[in-house]
Design an enzyme around this catalytic site. Sequence first.
Site, PDB file in Angstrom:
ATOM      1  N   SER A  38       1.160  -0.748  -0.191  1.00 17.43           N
ATOM      2  CA  SER A  38      -0.013   0.005   0.142  1.00 17.43           C
ATOM      3  C   SER A  38       0.548   1.809   0.342  1.00 17.43           C
ATOM      4  CB  SER A  38      -0.496  -0.208   1.247  1.00 17.43           C
ATOM      5  OG  SER A  38       0.112   0.054   2.143  1.00 17.43           O
ATOM      6  N   HIS A  90       1.573   4.635   4.659  1.00 16.02           N
ATOM      7  CA  HIS A  90       0.421   5.436   3.379  1.00 16.02           C
ATOM      8  C   HIS A  90       1.880   6.898   3.157  1.00 16.02           C
ATOM      9  CE1 HIS A  90      -2.550   2.891   4.063  1.00 16.02           C
ATOM     10  NE2 HIS A  90      -1.915   2.092   3.510  1.00 16.02           N
TER      11      HIS A  90
END
Length: 230
Positions: A38, A90
């Site tokens: 991610s 992230h």
Amino acid sequence: MIVLVLCVRIGPLYVLTGVGGSLLSALFVRKKISVGASGALFGLLGAMLSELITNWTLYENKLATLLTLLLIIALNLAVGILPHVDNFAHLGGFVTGFFLGCVLLLRPQFGWVNLNKAPPGYFVASKKSKYKIYQYILLMFSLAFLLTGFILGLALLTNGWDGNAHCSWCHYLSCVPTPLWSCTEARCATIQLGNQLNMTCTSNHKNGTYMLTNPNNTFEIQMLCSKLCK
């Protein structure tokens, strides 16, 4: 041509944003291990945003494109405030991707002609520079930021630096506690007699007695502990 662009630009961008996300995660998430791609995917979102900004004059419907992209980024980052989601990876991937996009995804301004590949006798009335001034500024600043960030991050990591010890509010970037969930890991002291489980939460000292459907089901026990510690 498309394959060449993917290999030369998008490939290194994907890998480096994954490294950037993992680096920031390692500095702030000290007691857990997070895995996944991610961080690199958020890096691609950051690169898309910087590509739009650096090549602004080449786009039509600029505002609609920008607002759509910002909405997608905001929604994905908002998911990171849930527990058990590593939003530091992230954020690290996104920031790394944004600045890498300023370096790897620059495109020449409209009207620029590569005279080395122009046909014989081709005449250019006014020669334009390959990039605009603001593109050069973004390029130099991004290179300096990335180089400084990676060197500093690796130095802090090797020295065992704990980001949370120097930033009292940074943990809220990865998890925001609400009445629906807790951001602290639930820990309970248990006494089990057959199917009967006596449990005490170590954080709020609440007690509970439960009848287990399966005394060996550790997942059920952990879920009961999480509910008790809310």
